[in-house]
Scaffold this active site. Structure first.
Site: not given
Lengths: 737, 737
Positions: B489, B226, B187
């Site tokens: 997700e 992340g 993203t």
């Protein structure tokens, strides 16, 4: 590296600012008039605006994006500093209310001169509004002052004699955030909603004319007490009054906790910190245990319950009509305020999500086959309109009923105070009936609107995708701070049940010929009820009026169904699920009716501009249709609408309104007039420059490490792990067997 | 002062422990068999039990109530320490899977010896389960390892050649949490769901046979990554492949970020911390910008897309069938896991809320006029049963479908890997069809179940009243950690739309004679569809089978309605609100059908005990009835049930089941076999000693101040405020004019 600007770049381009700006240019609405409609009057609107400017610019009071990074200790400290600053503003606000500035110290007079009147809620009106507005940017601050003024203060005001009110609130200075600081010790570890079963005891000793306050066992520990852990010097304690072995039930007492000079705990008072919560960590909620704490008899709040010494005996005199209701009256203020909070807090998140939906682009339109068309603005997807715009309607619909409820609260409580001071029994009965209706309305509106706004925040966060999950866009802390409103000062389910039971009783009274005269129960007119039950009055959606009346029809049919079921089963338990809905539908009816009456009256609405009127009617219809559709199960089950009417009337009307309202969605949120500093969420700032604003706030609060490499202090445990060898067993043969 | 025990006290008494214990004594259920049903097999149940014991007792991995007081930096550090410990367990888990302990180092072989096989998902099965279980007590830890193994790892496994898979995952050590640590850079600030429009670029330079990776503008900054902020050494980067000026769309590349020895950022890589989030602050989400970062051509993952040099030219060869789908395949694993997470995470909160509802007393029963009866247990109120027990049914219904989906995922992915390695085109087409169905099912089940569990946590928190708002009872952090599953997700709304569009297409294909053979679409049989549309097949609730079939009937009617509407309006946008429901109803159908088939088969269910079978059938019926009632709007609108059937069939059946299931609610939650250490919420501990347990945890984490007085460090700002004088203007005359 800060912003990247590559002039030669020819990839996807985003123009969030232009999108947001062009909505403004194309709007036909009159923002000023819409704001007057929302703020209820020009005076109120000006005051709101002035207060917003002050609380968002005062360097102590303002709340920036660093707020989202504070830990519990920092939040508590910051909140205390803000309280001290708010105390200074309070004196000004009281002077403003009295309109006496020169050659005069109003506060000193109120505090030291008995010729001064007892302060009314109106005298504190400006400060109350300031508090309500600052709660919108820092809810925990609002609570911490609100517990002192609204709960501690109103407990004394509602249950104390005139002398007690003057002593604690004015002479001691509590109302001016001076001298003492109060908390509200009602709930216990083992008892929340069931106030009548609280177990803390105040045993009267006639010889010393004092009470001994005790916590008899662990579950009787006062629990969740806001302000108790560190700030309060005094508490209004709910405890069982026991006189000569007889239990008179739960009454209210003022109990000192700490020396206001040194903040040391007093003898027999044990206090601890409740610790971390889901939200509002700036509030120092605490637990309190009392061991033989002695207070003078004068510390029992005695407006409706008195200890009377006559000869050698002692008796307890109570005013039965009001004794019980007054015990709960401290909670009324909070419930009324929470409806106003629902409007203000909701308006913030709607503004953020609408601006993001206009500025954010995602995927090309269905009919683009080229693959080169610019991506579609989120707000242009019908599903996104359905996810966002009804929440805009919800927030608009809360405002009129919130202001109306606030007015009714103030006038009813003033009346109660006057009538009970005068001791007029006949008038007292009349006022207590008004008070009961106020309980029903405030309970149903508190429960319904705090639930609505919880859903508003949650669903709008999801509508902002991943960026809604960032702390800096406000939804996380906003939700965590908000949802306790669904539980405290009357759990929403309990409130819904009690208000619906009262409504059901009113419905049953109709059969006995009792007609409901009060404003909120117009749908319980005998004519309407008969017409609905006989089937001569059918639901329709032709005129504006129909949009609130349809909820009255729904309510009558459900009440009829429930009354029958209770008769058959002899138990109200079997209908509890329906009762929760009755309370909700009653609130919807009140909200729609208040909005309708306001908008129909030019002098009330302050909206003369035709386009603005029109869009307000659209929001009104959207609210009603959205919830008819959401509750289409009940509308069909109780035969208010047929399945075909849902498919061909309700849903098409609903879906047709969305693109209409979409055209003015930016102007409708601009009309809340919330400055960026109040929103505190960069994806929702006024200029619509979503990406730069958001990126800048993230970098401001998380500057790249000074030494450049972005190494965490714990990196060694990771490098050690990555560098490690093997741990299996090999070449065991070397060891022999 | 700790516990108060006053022997002489005769007030209200609470017996939460006895209440909870007596439920256990009166239960007829076989907890062991129920646990086997939930855990799918004896082997799985034993493994689950062993792993739970290990992760809740290992001193590094265990999570106590102090967890709720950690700040962001502490969470991050604690998570890193846990990762390092998990790495050690991982080697054991792989040895266990290979059943080779002696004289052998499996991991060393896999890492250093090319004769060893490429690891399959099955080989990592034990560790995956360990990760899934520890995520239940510390979700952020699960994510932090899950991003590395599940996203980074699966991105390589799904898009890399066999050599690339072996190199990165085994030789470099990634799969063993060794050598390198990965993150998943998909993203961007400006693009989330629309992966095809990501703007990061990888421009191929044929001369040097390398790519130059660039972030062209601010919105193209990789965002939310992340592990990027502090832990990752490498990233799988989604970037546009540009060869000789031509844009081939988004492909995947491995890009080194940090030196794994020193953790220093590499040249051209700019990284920052995203900062605080609504939850999961133990994850170091970061942003990444690339400026002319050069990587060798071998770092492009080339299973389905290859750069081919031929003579002086360069071309791009792709496998069109799988190129696109493989780009998303890394997300499949996460979606499948989230369905399992839904079961495990939901079971925690249901256990807490049910035990609290049994132990907590509030108000006397309706029929008690004496005022002396002990207060009623919450669970005995029909409204409370309605608020709590359907959530128990939800969690039970998730388990069978979660295990089934996991199996399908593993077998399909294994097949895909084999077939694509073999290069069998015909088989590839077959597998890609299976993969598409897996996409539909996993999307609809991920969206539906993550939403369901968000509601489970939220509503059960409210059912625990004020104590649900305490951080120490887990709901707050639980909710904040959970809800991102609805967004990441694959945003739930987008997933619902895409899966429903595929279902609608399957429905349209029926008319063209295409029959759906796959398990999940049995309701789309031509016979059933014809019978429903002709009106010869009506909904009923007589046999167990009817309870899932009714959802098939509902789906057929809605699909028919939507297909008609799309034909009329020529746009799928108008039905997007219905599509979200179709996805949800498809998931309900799958869940009910999986549960039904499992329970009907003695060998699958492992439940021979009759009482236990019976209560499972009740949960099954409750789930179906609860959601028919919740969606009674649609059931009536689409004429699956009449309004009278809702009143006289659905709702009475629903309400009658609640007191039945209530009788076994403690045993049904005990059957999850969650130790207190996993629950980490004292109001839900096994012994039911609510008040002592809760009080003790609060005191442990908030010990009263050592110096006794409970003074805050900021008390001076309060005492100064309380002591202040007056600020009004008096005696101005003294000053003259």
């Amino acid at each position: 590296m800060t912003r990247i600007t590559a002039n030669e770049f020819s990839g996807a381009t985003f123009r969030p600012q232009q999108f947001v700006q062009s909505e403004r240019q194309n709007s036909k609405l009159n923002i000023e008039q819409l704001n007057l409609f929302l703020e209820s009057s020009p005076e109120n609107a000006k005051l709101t605006h002035d207060l917003i400017t002050q609380v968002t610019t005062d360097p102590v009071l303002k709340t920036g994006s660093d707020y989202y990074d504070l830990d519990k200790a920092q939040h508590r400290r910051a909140t205390a500093l803000k309280i001290a600053k708010m105390a200074l503003y309070m004196e000004e606000d009281i002077q403003m209310a009295f309109k006496k500035y020169r050659n005069h110290d109003v506060v000193k007079g109120l505090q030291t001169d008995e010729k001064y009147p007892i302060l009314t809620a109106k005298d504190l009106g400006i400060f109350d509004k300031r508090l309500s507005i600052i709660s919108n940017q820092d809810p925990q601050l609002g609570t911490r002052i609100g517990v002192h003024l609204g709960l501690f203060g109103n407990c004394i005001r509602g249950n104390g004699t005139d002398e007690q009110i003057r002593y604690w609130l004015q002479e001691k200075g509590a109302l001016f955030l001076k001298g003492i600081y109060g908390c509200f010790a009602m709930t216990e570890l083992g008892h929340g909603s069931n106030v009548a079963q609280l177990q803390t005891r105040a045993i009267y000793d006639p010889k010393t004319e004092s009470f001994v306050v005790n916590t008899p066992d662990l579950p009787a520990t006062k629990w969740w007490i806001g302000g108790a852990a560190h700030s309060a010097t005094h508490a209004t304690v709910y405890a069982r009054l026991i006189v000569e072995g007889k239990d008179y039930g739960v009454k209210t007492f003022v109990v000192p906790l700490r020396d206001p000079e040194t903040f040391q705990l007093l003898a027999g008072v044990f206090i601890g910190d409740i610790g971390t919560k889901m939200g509002r960590d700036g509030i120092d909620n605490g637990w309190i245990q009392f061991q033989n704490v002695v207070i003078p008899r004068e510390y029992m709040l005695s407006r409706y319950t008195k200890i009377v010494h006559s000869g050698s005996g002692v008796r307890v005199a109570t005013e039965p009509t009001l004794d019980q209701i007054s015990g709960y009256s401290a909670l009324l203020n909070g419930r009324v305020n929470m409806v106003m909070d629902s409007f203000r807090f909701g308006s913030k998140f709607v503004t953020i999500a609408v601006r993001y939906a206009v500025g954010r682009q995602q995927f090309a339109a269905d009919n683009d086959k080229s693959g080169n068309a610019p991506e579609t603005q989120l707000i242009n997807y019908p599903l996104h309109q359905y996810r966002v715009l009804p929440h805009l309607a919800i927030v608009y619909l809360i405002s009129p009923v919130a202001f109306k409820l606030m007015d009714t609260y103030h006038s009813t409580l003033d009346e109660l105070y006057k009538v009970s001071s005068a001791g007029d029994k006949g008038q007292l009965k009349l006022v207590s009936m008004k008070l009961k209706d106020l309980f029903i309305d405030s309970a149903s509106l508190k429960a319904t609107n705090t639930w609505l706004v919880a859903a508003v925040i949650d669903e709008l966060r999801q509508a902002c995708g991943g960026h809604g999950y960032s702390a800096y866009n406000g939804f996380g802390k906003g939700y965590n701070d908000w949802v306790v409103q669904c539980t405290w000062e009357g759990d929403n389910n309990i409130l819904s049940l009690t208000s619906a039971r009262s409504i059901l009783k009113k419905y049953a009274d109709l059969a006995k010929g009792k007609v409901q005269e009060t404003e909120s129960f117009r749908y319980l007119s005998p004519e309407l009820v008969m017409a609905v039950l006989r089937g001569t009055k059918a639901a329709k959606l032709d005129t504006p009026k129909d949009y609130f009346e349809v909820w009255g029809i729904m309510l009558i049919k459900m009440l009829h169904f429930c009354a029958k079921l209770v008769k058959e089963t002899k138990s109200a338990d079997s209908i509890s699920k329906h009762l929760v809905l009755i309370s909700r539908f009653h609130a919807f009816h009140s909200m729609l009716r208040a909005f309708y009456l306001k908008l129909k009256s030019p002098s009330d609405s302050h909206v003369s501009d035709e386009s603005s009127q029109e869009v307000l009617w659209k929001l009104y219809r959207l609210f009603s249709l959205y919830f008819i559709d959401k509750h289409s199960g009940e509308f069909q089950q109780f035969k208010v609408f047929t399945p075909d009417q849902i498919s061909t009337l309700v849903q098409p009307k609903l879906m047709a309104l969305l693109p209409e309202i979409r055209k003015e969605c930016i102007a409708l949120t601009d009309a809340f007039k919330l400055p960026d500093a109040m929103l505190n969420a960069p994806i929702g700032y006024y200029d619509g420059d979503i990406y730069n604003n958001y990126y800048n706030e993230v970098l401001k609060n998380n500057p790249p490490e000074a030494d450049g490499p972005g190494k965490p202090e714990y990196h060694q445990c990771l490098t050690t792990m990555l560098r490690r060898g093997f741990q299996g067993t090999e070449n065991l043969a070397k060891l022999g067997k």
